[in-house]
Scaffold this active site. Sequence first.
Site, PDB file in Angstrom:
ATOM      1  CB  CYS A 165      34.272  35.701  62.052  1.00  0.00           C
ATOM      2  SG  CYS A 165      33.171  36.055  63.426  1.00  0.00           S
ATOM      3  CG  HIS A 166      37.944  34.595  60.433  1.00  0.00           C
ATOM      4  ND1 HIS A 166      37.253  34.124  61.512  1.00  0.00           N
ATOM      5  CD2 HIS A 166      38.916  35.391  60.924  1.00  0.00           C
ATOM      6  CE1 HIS A 166      37.793  34.590  62.618  1.00  0.00           C
ATOM      7  NE2 HIS A 166      38.805  35.366  62.298  1.00  0.00           N
ATOM      8  N   GLY A 167      35.067  35.361  56.571  1.00  0.00           N
ATOM      9  CA  GLY A 167      34.701  35.284  55.166  1.00  0.00           C
ATOM     10  C   GLY A 167      34.425  33.903  54.619  1.00  0.00           C
TER      11      GLY A 167
END
Lengths: 218, 399
Positions: A165-167
Amino acid sequence: MTQDADSPPSSPSCPLPERGARRRDVLSTVVVGAGCLGACALAYPFLDSLNGTANTSLGEDDSIDVDISSLRAGQQLVVTWRGWPVFIQKRTPEMLASLRASDLGQRLRDPDSKILQQPKDATNWHRSVVPEIGVLIGICTHLGCVPSYATPSTNDKSGKYSCPCHGSQFDVAGRVYKEAPAPYNLPVPPVTMMSATHVRIGQSKGDPGFSIASIQQI
Amino acid sequence: MSKPETSPTGWLEARLPIVSAFRREYVDFAMPRNLNYLWNFGAFATIALALLIVSGIFLALNYTPSVAEAFNSIETIDRHVSSGWLVRAIHMGGVSMLFAALYVHMARSLYYGSYKTPRELLWLTGLGLFILVMIAAFAGYILPWGQMSYWGATVVINAMNAVPVIGPALASWLLGGEGLGSVALHRFYVLHFVTAFSIIGVIVLHVAALHVVGSNNPTGVEPETSDDVVPFHPYYTTKDGLGLCLFLMVYAVLIFFAPDLLTLANNYAMANPLVTPGDITPEWYFAPFYGILRAVPFKLGGLLLSAGSVAVLFAVPWLDRSPVKSARFRPVLRWALLGLFIAFIALGVAGMHKPTGLWLGISRLSVAYYYAYFLLLLPFLPRFEKTRPVPASLRGENR
């Protein structure tokens, strides 16, 4: 009886009481107040029922037993416990060595697992009961996606988790790297090693008082 | 318009006069000054229904309408959902409180002649409400999918099948082709809340009709002067309020101290299509109609008389030929009506017992009297009855 049809009975007007009279203001206020209290008391069970079974299932034994005899070194198995994905990994000597690498500590937010995200018997350098078997709840502490497991390869023998999702990045013990948004390490559930190939998730022999509800964040 | 449009109430008043309408209908509304506590029961029924709807919505959040899961979801509500036991107790107790309030409300109308001109529509919409409440109660009783749910539904659907011409079609629409299973359960679930919300709509009609013709009163003499009436607030808000406190106390005792008083243990066993429980008894509020069903030794006859016992009520405003409304001034009818109430209660008690020997005799006698009251006494008694003098005004009684 005929006059009923012509003149509705509501036509005689009432002698209305004087408005603005103060004689019964206290009584009225008390009655209205008591009514509001009653309404709040009545609302309680309805709103409480919206909590569903969340508050009542804690007393029950919801532990699961997992047979990991087919799990090979470097692999991970995903099972479900309390509706959460739980990763069970069998770590290679290279993976264990990578967890103790000297330069790793500065790149992690919480290298020594000081924040309560695991039972006491997993508050150690490998964040598990025995070093070779790692058990993590696979929910990113950023916004709840399931991190994907990068299996150890010839290039990177340590293995890691990265959240799609956001690394956010985690090492193989679930410790979060500093340069990504996730604030905490991945949670470790209470685990008991029943035998070398048999894991019980949901009960912790080393920290029997541990409750998964008490951790910092799922 | 008395208030300037700049004030918030004036602004609202110019567009949607709900505040003044509320004041007109519920604060200043002229009520006969001599209403007794029997006039509280309409408010009781409304409050019971409101609690049923609220608790029903919260139960629906945790209920699963399928044969496999319905029973377990009810057990989960009772045992695991936070305060679920209380929400369900409010719902189950509310049914009994609603029916109790409705029966007293209807009995009062029969006694004081509240169904007579100009209040026929009030009586008819009220009966419509009663039938809707019965349908909702029946459909709701099936939802827990216990033994009584299943076998109660089986008996009623087979009864419906016995009705000539329309019966089989109705039963088929309800069951959806197969036997009593998941499809039927889902339909009863939808039927349950559709009727529940329809009831709100019909209540609006019922109350609107009441506010056109005004309340009847114990003398049955219509109010004529301003001395005959008092404003609804504070006189009847306080009177309703006091009664409501007592009503809610009884309701609370039922919920907290006797939650299983009016429920049947059999319904806490999951529905089993292979075993009928030894003793099928209806809930108390259906017992009189069940008593009629069992008093008649013919299948169709029992059904017709049982359904007819409600149907005949629709004709009451035209069956009663007497111009005197209140039974206070009808010495013979007063006792005849007492007999009707006793017959109805006797049918209820008989409905809870096996239809043999004495109980069979009592229920047959009661059915005969029930019909005789409506079809013989109401139309023909006025020819022979010597009524007491009706006072000129409703204050006549209180002088």
